[in-house]
Design a protein around this motif. Structure first.
Motif, PDB file in Angstrom:
ATOM      1  N   UNK A 416       0.809  -1.216   0.000  1.00  0.00           N
ATOM      2  CA  UNK A 416       0.000   0.000   0.000  1.00  0.00           C
ATOM      3  C   UNK A 416       0.844   1.268   0.000  1.00  0.00           C
ATOM      4  N   UNK A 417       2.145   1.134   0.169  1.00  0.00           N
ATOM      5  CA  UNK A 417       3.009   2.314   0.178  1.00  0.00           C
ATOM      6  C   UNK A 417       3.614   2.553  -1.199  1.00  0.00           C
ATOM      7  N   UNK A 418       4.375   1.577  -1.702  1.00  0.00           N
ATOM      8  CA  UNK A 418       5.106   1.777  -2.963  1.00  0.00           C
ATOM      9  C   UNK A 418       4.191   1.742  -4.176  1.00  0.00           C
ATOM     10  N   UNK A 419       3.136   0.912  -4.151  1.00  0.00           N
ATOM     11  CA  UNK A 419       2.239   0.813  -5.310  1.00  0.00           C
ATOM     12  C   UNK A 419       1.591   2.140  -5.671  1.00  0.00           C
ATOM     13  N   UNK A 420       0.854   2.768  -4.745  1.00  0.00           N
ATOM     14  CA  UNK A 420       0.271   4.079  -5.051  1.00  0.00           C
ATOM     15  C   UNK A 420       1.312   5.155  -5.333  1.00  0.00           C
ATOM     16  N   UNK A 421       2.473   5.072  -4.685  1.00  0.00           N
ATOM     17  CA  UNK A 421       3.523   6.063  -4.932  1.00  0.00           C
ATOM     18  C   UNK A 421       4.020   5.981  -6.371  1.00  0.00           C
ATOM     19  N   UNK A 422       4.329   4.781  -6.843  1.00  0.00           N
ATOM     20  CA  UNK A 422       4.787   4.612  -8.225  1.00  0.00           C
ATOM     21  C   UNK A 422       3.710   5.041  -9.218  1.00  0.00           C
ATOM     22  N   UNK A 423       2.472   4.688  -8.937  1.00  0.00           N
ATOM     23  CA  UNK A 423       1.366   5.074  -9.819  1.00  0.00           C
ATOM     24  C   UNK A 423       1.253   6.588  -9.922  1.00  0.00           C
ATOM     25  N   UNK A 424       1.317   7.261  -8.779  1.00  0.00           N
ATOM     26  CA  UNK A 424       1.211   8.728  -8.766  1.00  0.00           C
ATOM     27  C   UNK A 424       2.371   9.364  -9.516  1.00  0.00           C
ATOM     28  N   UNK A 425       3.572   8.808  -9.390  1.00  0.00           N
ATOM     29  CA  UNK A 425       4.730   9.351 -10.103  1.00  0.00           C
ATOM     30  C   UNK A 425       4.532   9.258 -11.607  1.00  0.00           C
ATOM     31  N   UNK A 426       4.052   8.107 -12.077  1.00  0.00           N
ATOM     32  CA  UNK A 426       3.853   7.909 -13.523  1.00  0.00           C
ATOM     33  C   UNK A 426       2.733   8.811 -14.032  1.00  0.00           C
ATOM     34  N   UNK A 427       1.630   8.871 -13.275  1.00  0.00           N
ATOM     35  CA  UNK A 427       0.502   9.710 -13.701  1.00  0.00           C
ATOM     36  C   UNK A 427       0.913  11.178 -13.748  1.00  0.00           C
ATOM     37  N   UNK A 428       1.660  11.638 -12.743  1.00  0.00           N
ATOM     38  CA  UNK A 428       2.077  13.043 -12.729  1.00  0.00           C
ATOM     39  C   UNK A 428       3.091  13.335 -13.826  1.00  0.00           C
ATOM     40  N   UNK A 429       3.887  12.326 -14.197  1.00  0.00           N
ATOM     41  CA  UNK A 429       4.879  12.514 -15.267  1.00  0.00           C
ATOM     42  C   UNK A 429       4.219  12.620 -16.632  1.00  0.00           C
ATOM     43  N   UNK A 430       3.240  11.765 -16.896  1.00  0.00           N
ATOM     44  CA  UNK A 430       2.635  11.716 -18.221  1.00  0.00           C
ATOM     45  C   UNK A 430       1.281  12.414 -18.294  1.00  0.00           C
ATOM     46  N   UNK A 431       0.900  13.051 -17.199  1.00  0.00           N
ATOM     47  CA  UNK A 431      -0.324  13.846 -17.226  1.00  0.00           C
ATOM     48  C   UNK A 431      -1.590  13.052 -17.013  1.00  0.00           C
ATOM     49  N   UNK A 432      -1.481  11.744 -16.975  1.00  0.00           N
ATOM     50  CA  UNK A 432      -2.660  10.919 -16.758  1.00  0.00           C
ATOM     51  C   UNK A 432      -2.541   9.567 -17.426  1.00  0.00           C
ATOM     52  N   UNK A 433      -3.504   8.707 -17.119  1.00  0.00           N
ATOM     53  CA  UNK A 433      -3.606   7.392 -17.749  1.00  0.00           C
ATOM     54  C   UNK A 433      -5.040   7.247 -18.213  1.00  0.00           C
ATOM     55  N   UNK A 434      -5.254   7.352 -19.531  1.00  0.00           N
ATOM     56  CA  UNK A 434      -6.613   7.310 -20.055  1.00  0.00           C
ATOM     57  C   UNK A 434      -7.416   8.506 -19.575  1.00  0.00           C
ATOM     58  N   UNK A 435      -8.563   8.225 -18.944  1.00  0.00           N
ATOM     59  CA  UNK A 435      -9.422   9.313 -18.454  1.00  0.00           C
ATOM     60  C   UNK A 435      -8.978   9.813 -17.085  1.00  0.00           C
ATOM     61  N   UNK A 436      -7.951   9.178 -16.508  1.00  0.00           N
ATOM     62  CA  UNK A 436      -7.446   9.593 -15.193  1.00  0.00           C
ATOM     63  C   UNK A 436      -6.333  10.614 -15.397  1.00  0.00           C
ATOM     64  N   UNK A 437      -6.540  11.837 -14.950  1.00  0.00           N
ATOM     65  CA  UNK A 437      -5.531  12.875 -15.126  1.00  0.00           C
ATOM     66  C   UNK A 437      -4.790  13.118 -13.823  1.00  0.00           C
ATOM     67  N   UNK A 438      -3.715  13.893 -13.915  1.00  0.00           N
ATOM     68  CA  UNK A 438      -2.829  14.076 -12.767  1.00  0.00           C
ATOM     69  C   UNK A 438      -3.129  15.330 -11.962  1.00  0.00           C
ATOM     70  N   UNK A 439      -4.010  16.189 -12.475  1.00  0.00           N
ATOM     71  CA  UNK A 439      -4.164  17.487 -11.817  1.00  0.00           C
ATOM     72  C   UNK A 439      -4.959  17.368 -10.518  1.00  0.00           C
TER      73      UNK A 439
END
Length: 564
Positions: A416-439
């Protein structure tokens, strides 16, 4: 008459849901109050929630087991996801500069801390659960503690007859050492190294070009006859100034200001508005002409400048070249603002949801472009729960993927620590994943982080407080603090010596690395105030994500390899 109040606020060994919520809120609210108390400019901040929760747990307050597990895990998820969204853009961009060196030094300190923990476990024969708790508390690493507890739960489920210690006890005992140890190390290293802060600041600015990275605009009158009749594209290519933009142009003898295209030719005594970093702008003016004092080019009668927020799907994940605002609307994009960073508007720059773009052009054209870009500030203020919880779901799924390693009793998971952290890093880097955005607006990010860490600290503290005093006496807590000193200070000392004398790091950066390597926001807050600079924050954000992931893996591996 007031028995119901007494029932809600009095200690209870078997609380119901309402009593559990009251205890949780008591720990958080009182903890926040205590955290604001300053002694010589130093406060515990949100970490005080854990100590208040320990106190409440010691005096008999409890949280229902099912609620406690949910609050602890969900709080940790919110905290690390918020961290990932916040530091993601600067984390990836830092690798173009000194990020690799910073992370090598920080990760080396993490591995050294794990090695020292192993030696303490081997020599003193304390159980590995307590040793990992000592390590997590001595370096103030909450996700590492969460990973250790999750791993122990999985082993417990597979081997029901085994009984394990609670690493939160040792964590709580050594946590203050971690907080104040880093602060003392910062103060001590400044004196030991005889640091001149003014000199360090000037050296850092010269080395990083921090002043030059700020975008400026400057008026220039064209006087060099070698450039007369050339197009802007041809001129910038010959001058090798691809990071400069001509946002406005006024021809000599005219009062009309317009946004030129790359094909526009410049002539004698034309006035242009040049946008770029200070060094490139100065170089352009030096080669093309001289600084102009023309006031008409700043007039908004014919042309204006406006900031527009990207909130429409029609503009999200499109490059500026694909939008082609100049050819379609006679507008020029000069700058893009993202996550606190100011970017030059290159044609290949991809726009993300929540970006703010600065356009120059006719007022009517800007109104039309707003329909495409969005510019709905109200929409940005409203939380997008689809993106938030969609990102959290992806993070939990990634954190739950089992990684099977031979000879280990249970598979390794990011958790529950590293999984969401890595996901947030990737989403914030690429602006989102599909309909999920980083803002996520800054206020919401800070709220999510603080709420998450408060929930985690309150749950951990209440649970650990039940047997805190008994365990402190049983295991000689002062001896554990002594062991923790080795984990806290040895890596810090070596980091200062290697960083300063071998890697030649600036002291401001070194202080940020010390706080980031120990994932300690209290030390970071102290250092930025103590040094009166935001430079430590940049180094902190550079190493925080990788350090957190490595601390999670080190804690898990120690448990999996050595638990009995």
């Amino acid at each position: 008459m007031f028995d119901w109040i007494n029932k809600l606020i009095s200690p209870c060994a078997t609380p119901d849901a309402t009593q559990s919520m009251v205890v949780l809120l008591l720990a958080i609210s009182i903890g926040f109050f205590v955290g604001r108390i300053k002694v010589r400019g130093i406060s515990l901040g949100v970490a005080a929630v854990m100590f208040v929760a320990l106190f409440l747990g010691h005096y008999g307050y409890r949280i229902k087991d099912e609620i406690l597990d949910f609050v602890r895990d969900f709080g940790l998820i919110l905290f690390v996801y918020g961290i990932g969204i916040q530091v993601g853009p600067s984390f990836f961009s830092s690798f173009k500069k000194e990020g690799i060196r910073f992370n090598i030094l920080a990760i080396s300190a993490v591995l050294l801390g794990g090695l020292i923990t192993y030696f303490i476990y081997s020599i003193t024969h304390i159980n590995i659960e307590n040793a990992v708790g000592l390590m997590s508390g001595s370096v103030t690493n909450t996700p590492g503690l969460g990973a250790a507890k999750s791993t122990l739960v999985e082993i417990q489920d597979k081997f029901p007859t085994k009984v394990f210690g609670d690493p939160a006890i040792a964590y709580a005992i050594t946590y203050p050492l971690g907080v104040f140890g880093i602060i003392l190390s910062i103060i001590f290293s400044k004196s030991l190294l005889k640091i001149d802060l003014a000199k360090e600041n000037s050296i850092n600015e010269a080395a990083t070009g921090s002043k030059e990275e700020i975008l400026v605009h400057q008026k220039c009158r064209v006087t060099n006859d070698q450039v007369f009749g050339k197009s802007i594209y041809q001129l910038l290519k010959e001058l090798d100034l691809h990071d400069v933009i001509i946002s406005r142009l006024k021809n000599s003898g005219s009062q009309v200001v317009y946004s030129p295209s790359l094909d526009t030719k410049i002539h004698e005594k034309d006035v242009v508005m040049v946008v770029g970093n200070q060094k490139n702008v100065n170089h352009f003016i030096e080669l093309v002409g001289k600084i102009s004092t023309d006031l008409f080019i700043e007039s908004e009668s014919d042309i204006t400048t406006k900031n527009i927020f990207v909130t429409q799907a029609s503009a999200t994940h499109k490059t500026l070249a694909e939008l082609d605002l100049y050819n379609k609307f006679d507008l020029k994009v000069t700058r893009v603002f993202r996550s606190g960073m100011e970017l030059l508007a290159q044609p290949t720059l991809e726009l993300f949801y929540g970006d703010k773009i600065r356009v120059v052009g006719n007022k009517e054209a800007i109104i039309e472009v707003e329909k495409i870009i969005g510019n709905s500030e109200k929409r940005l203020l409203e939380p997008d729960f689809l993106s938030l919880f969609g990102g959290l779901i992806i993070g939990i799924l990634i954190g739950s993927i089992p990684i099977f390693i031979p000879s280990l009793p249970v598979p390794i998971k990011l958790g529950f620590a590293a999984g969401p952290l890595l996901t947030a890093l990737v989403i914030s880097r690429y602006g989102g994943v599909g309909i999920i955005h980083s803002y996520i607006n800054n206020g919401a990010v800070y709220f999510m982080k603080d709420l998450g860490i408060c929930m985690f600290f309150a749950a951990v503290g209440i649970h650990a407080g039940a047997a805190f005093y008994e365990n402190f006496i049983k295991f000689n807590g002062w001896l554990w603090i002594y062991y923790g000193c080795f984990i806290t200070f040895i890596p810090l000392l070596l980091m200062v010596l290697i960083g300063r004398f071998i890697m030649k790091l600036n002291f401001y950066q070194l202080v940020g690395l010390m706080s980031g390597t120990y994932t300690d926001p209290a030390a970071l807050a102290f250092s930025t105030k103590y040094l009166d600079s935001d430079i430590p924050t940049q180094a902190y954000a550079t190493v925080y994500p990788l350090v957190t992931i490595f601390r999670i893996f080190v804690a898990q591996l120690l448990i999996l390899l050595l638990v009995k």
